[in-house]
Design an enzyme around this catalytic site. Structure first.
Site, PDB file in Angstrom:
ATOM      1  N   THR A   1       5.498  -1.783   2.068  1.00  0.00           N
ATOM      2  CA  THR A   1       4.734  -2.886   2.645  1.00  0.00           C
ATOM      3  C   THR A   1       5.247  -3.214   4.039  1.00  0.00           C
ATOM      4  O   THR A   1       6.461  -3.207   4.285  1.00  0.00           O
ATOM      5  CB  THR A   1       4.794  -4.144   1.762  1.00  0.00           C
ATOM      6  OG1 THR A   1       4.153  -5.242   2.444  1.00  0.00           O
ATOM      7  CG2 THR A   1       6.224  -4.526   1.421  1.00  0.00           C
ATOM      8  N   SER A   2       4.325  -3.533   4.930  1.00  0.00           N
ATOM      9  CA  SER A   2       4.684  -3.887   6.302  1.00  0.00           C
ATOM     10  C   SER A   2       5.142  -5.338   6.400  1.00  0.00           C
ATOM     11  O   SER A   2       5.694  -5.756   7.416  1.00  0.00           O
ATOM     12  CB  SER A   2       3.478  -3.683   7.227  1.00  0.00           C
ATOM     13  OG  SER A   2       2.402  -4.541   6.829  1.00  0.00           O
TER      14      SER A   2
ATOM     15  N   PHE B   1      -4.948   0.714   3.503  1.00  0.00           N
ATOM     16  CA  PHE B   1      -6.237   0.104   3.820  1.00  0.00           C
ATOM     17  C   PHE B   1      -6.714   0.439   5.223  1.00  0.00           C
ATOM     18  O   PHE B   1      -7.857   0.832   5.434  1.00  0.00           O
ATOM     19  CB  PHE B   1      -6.139  -1.413   3.621  1.00  0.00           C
ATOM     20  CG  PHE B   1      -7.267  -2.186   4.235  1.00  0.00           C
ATOM     21  CD1 PHE B   1      -8.574  -1.965   3.842  1.00  0.00           C
ATOM     22  CD2 PHE B   1      -7.029  -3.154   5.194  1.00  0.00           C
ATOM     23  CE1 PHE B   1      -9.623  -2.675   4.399  1.00  0.00           C
ATOM     24  CE2 PHE B   1      -8.063  -3.870   5.754  1.00  0.00           C
ATOM     25  CZ  PHE B   1      -9.357  -3.635   5.356  1.00  0.00           C
ATOM     26  N   ARG B   2      -5.851   0.294   6.211  1.00  0.00           N
ATOM     27  CA  ARG B   2      -6.288   0.494   7.597  1.00  0.00           C
ATOM     28  C   ARG B   2      -6.617   1.954   7.872  1.00  0.00           C
ATOM     29  O   ARG B   2      -7.524   2.251   8.647  1.00  0.00           O
ATOM     30  CB  ARG B   2      -5.233  -0.033   8.568  1.00  0.00           C
ATOM     31  CG  ARG B   2      -5.080  -1.535   8.410  1.00  0.00           C
ATOM     32  CD  ARG B   2      -4.265  -2.179   9.503  1.00  0.00           C
ATOM     33  NE  ARG B   2      -4.051  -3.580   9.172  1.00  0.00           N
ATOM     34  CZ  ARG B   2      -4.973  -4.523   9.290  1.00  0.00           C
ATOM     35  NH1 ARG B   2      -6.173  -4.220   9.725  1.00  0.00           N
ATOM     36  NH2 ARG B   2      -4.714  -5.775   8.965  1.00  0.00           N
TER      37      ARG B   2
ATOM     38  N   ALA C   1       0.802  -1.228   0.000  1.00  0.00           N
ATOM     39  CA  ALA C   1       0.000   0.000   0.000  1.00  0.00           C
ATOM     40  C   ALA C   1       0.828   1.267   0.000  1.00  0.00           C
ATOM     41  O   ALA C   1       0.440   2.278  -0.592  1.00  0.00           O
ATOM     42  CB  ALA C   1      -0.940  -0.007   1.207  1.00  0.00           C
TER      43      ALA C   1
ATOM     44  N   GLN D   1       0.652  -6.114  -3.905  1.00  0.00           N
ATOM     45  CA  GLN D   1      -0.515  -6.409  -3.075  1.00  0.00           C
ATOM     46  C   GLN D   1      -1.622  -5.388  -3.335  1.00  0.00           C
ATOM     47  O   GLN D   1      -2.715  -5.515  -2.789  1.00  0.00           O
ATOM     48  CB  GLN D   1      -0.117  -6.369  -1.592  1.00  0.00           C
ATOM     49  CG  GLN D   1       0.960  -7.377  -1.222  1.00  0.00           C
ATOM     50  CD  GLN D   1       1.454  -7.182   0.200  1.00  0.00           C
ATOM     51  OE1 GLN D   1       0.829  -7.629   1.156  1.00  0.00           O
ATOM     52  NE2 GLN D   1       2.587  -6.492   0.339  1.00  0.00           N
TER      53      GLN D   1
ATOM     54  N   HIS E   1      -3.713  -9.539  -5.008  1.00  0.00           N
ATOM     55  CA  HIS E   1      -5.046  -9.337  -4.427  1.00  0.00           C
ATOM     56  C   HIS E   1      -6.078  -8.854  -5.434  1.00  0.00           C
ATOM     57  O   HIS E   1      -7.142  -8.359  -5.057  1.00  0.00           O
ATOM     58  CB  HIS E   1      -4.951  -8.360  -3.251  1.00  0.00           C
ATOM     59  CG  HIS E   1      -4.106  -8.876  -2.122  1.00  0.00           C
ATOM     60  ND1 HIS E   1      -3.355  -8.062  -1.291  1.00  0.00           N
ATOM     61  CD2 HIS E   1      -3.881 -10.148  -1.696  1.00  0.00           C
ATOM     62  CE1 HIS E   1      -2.715  -8.815  -0.402  1.00  0.00           C
ATOM     63  NE2 HIS E   1      -3.015 -10.074  -0.631  1.00  0.00           N
TER      64      HIS E   1
ATOM     65  N   THR F   1       0.569   5.562  -1.600  1.00  0.00           N
ATOM     66  CA  THR F   1       0.096   6.636  -0.727  1.00  0.00           C
ATOM     67  C   THR F   1       0.455   8.022  -1.265  1.00  0.00           C
ATOM     68  O   THR F   1      -0.303   8.983  -1.088  1.00  0.00           O
ATOM     69  CB  THR F   1       0.660   6.478   0.704  1.00  0.00           C
ATOM     70  OG1 THR F   1       2.079   6.331   0.635  1.00  0.00           O
ATOM     71  CG2 THR F   1       0.060   5.265   1.384  1.00  0.00           C
TER      72      THR F   1
ATOM     73  N   ASN G   1      10.706   1.455   3.059  1.00  0.00           N
ATOM     74  CA  ASN G   1       9.482   1.503   3.849  1.00  0.00           C
ATOM     75  C   ASN G   1       9.653   2.482   4.998  1.00  0.00           C
ATOM     76  O   ASN G   1      10.730   2.603   5.586  1.00  0.00           O
ATOM     77  CB  ASN G   1       9.138   0.114   4.412  1.00  0.00           C
ATOM     78  CG  ASN G   1       7.671  -0.005   4.780  1.00  0.00           C
ATOM     79  OD1 ASN G   1       6.800   0.211   3.934  1.00  0.00           O
ATOM     80  ND2 ASN G   1       7.390  -0.342   6.020  1.00  0.00           N
TER      81      ASN G   1
END
Length: 247
Positions: free
Chosen positions: A193-194, A34-35, A23, A104, A122, A27, A216
């Site tokens: 990505t986390s 998403f969160r 994600a 993703q 996804h 950004t 990241n």
């Protein structure tokens, strides 16, 4: 910046680069992760449902109206444009250096930037299909629907986004292709990505090369394994790398 120069140097020395992104790649294009989007939705709508529930298969089946209210309002960003990360990856692919983007994300920005070999773990908001007659529809048709829950004009079946919801399995062909690409890469760039969403996050473990870089903003489980880490905005970093490479 030394790390920018090192990243550019590694890219120059590599011929089979794979990018694995999440994600954070989008950004800077105005698409919240998403969160964050789910949290904003819950705050605005006073929704009692956590994000994992709202975007689950069972919730979609039982409460399609609430699903599409959230999906349309927070998951669709038709006006978003590619940023420096998307653009540089496209240029590297055109040069024959980058062999695949494994993402993703469901926003389609890599393709909009010109990337051809994009493995969407996804799914994509740009593909939608009727659950009744299986006809496919684009994002424009879904957004143009006069009904909150879009329906097929031919059979009145619900049009479902071709995205992987919670409780659904990833596409096995896409997974196999991603494993093959990563395992044969001589350089792996992990960005935005986390590395906590499984099984997607486990794919980076298939990398066998010795050039891996992690771009990241926050720490990840892969930090100790990466060749080096850059904790700045990925779009700006990749823009600078592109200038360094003069492409």
């Amino acid at each position: 910046m030394q790390k920018i120069e090192t990243l550019a140097s590694w890219i120059e020395q590599s011929d089979n680069i794979v990018f694995f992104g999440g994600a954070g790649t989008s950004t800077e294009s105005g698409i919240p992760d998403f969160r964050s989007a789910a949290g904003l939705y819950q705050t605005e709508q006073h929704s009692p449902y956590p994000p994992e529930i709202m975007l689950s298969r069972s919730f979609f089946v039982k409460m399609p109206e609430i699903f599409f209210d959230f999906y349309r309002g927070k998951m669709l960003h038709p006006d978003a444009k590619p940023n420096g990360c998307h653009r540089l990856l496209s240029k590297l692919e055109a040069q024959g250096k980058l062999t695949a983007v494994v993402t993703q994300n469901i926003d389609g920005l890599h393709q909009q930037a010109g990337s051809k070999e994009v493995l969407e773990l996804h799914g994509s908001v740009h593909r939608n299909y009727c659950m009744g007659c299986r006809r496919f529809y684009g994002l424009e048709q879904v957004m143009a629907s006069k009904h909150l829950v879009p329906r097929c004009p031919y059979c009145q079946g619900i049009i479902k986004p071709d995205v992987v919801l919670y409780e659904e399995a990833l596409d096995q062909e896409v997974l196999i292709s991603a494993v093959d690409a990563i395992s044969h890469a001589d350089m792996l760039i992990i960005g935005g990505t986390s590395l906590t969403v499984h099984p997607a996050a486990e794919l980076v473990s298939y990398f066998r090369g010795n050039r891996s870089v992690l771009l990241n903003m926050d720490p990840t489980p892969y930090d100790k394994k990466a060749g080096f880490i850059i904790s700045d905005k990925i779009g700006e970093v990749m823009d600078e790398v592109g200038r360094t490479l003069e492409i």
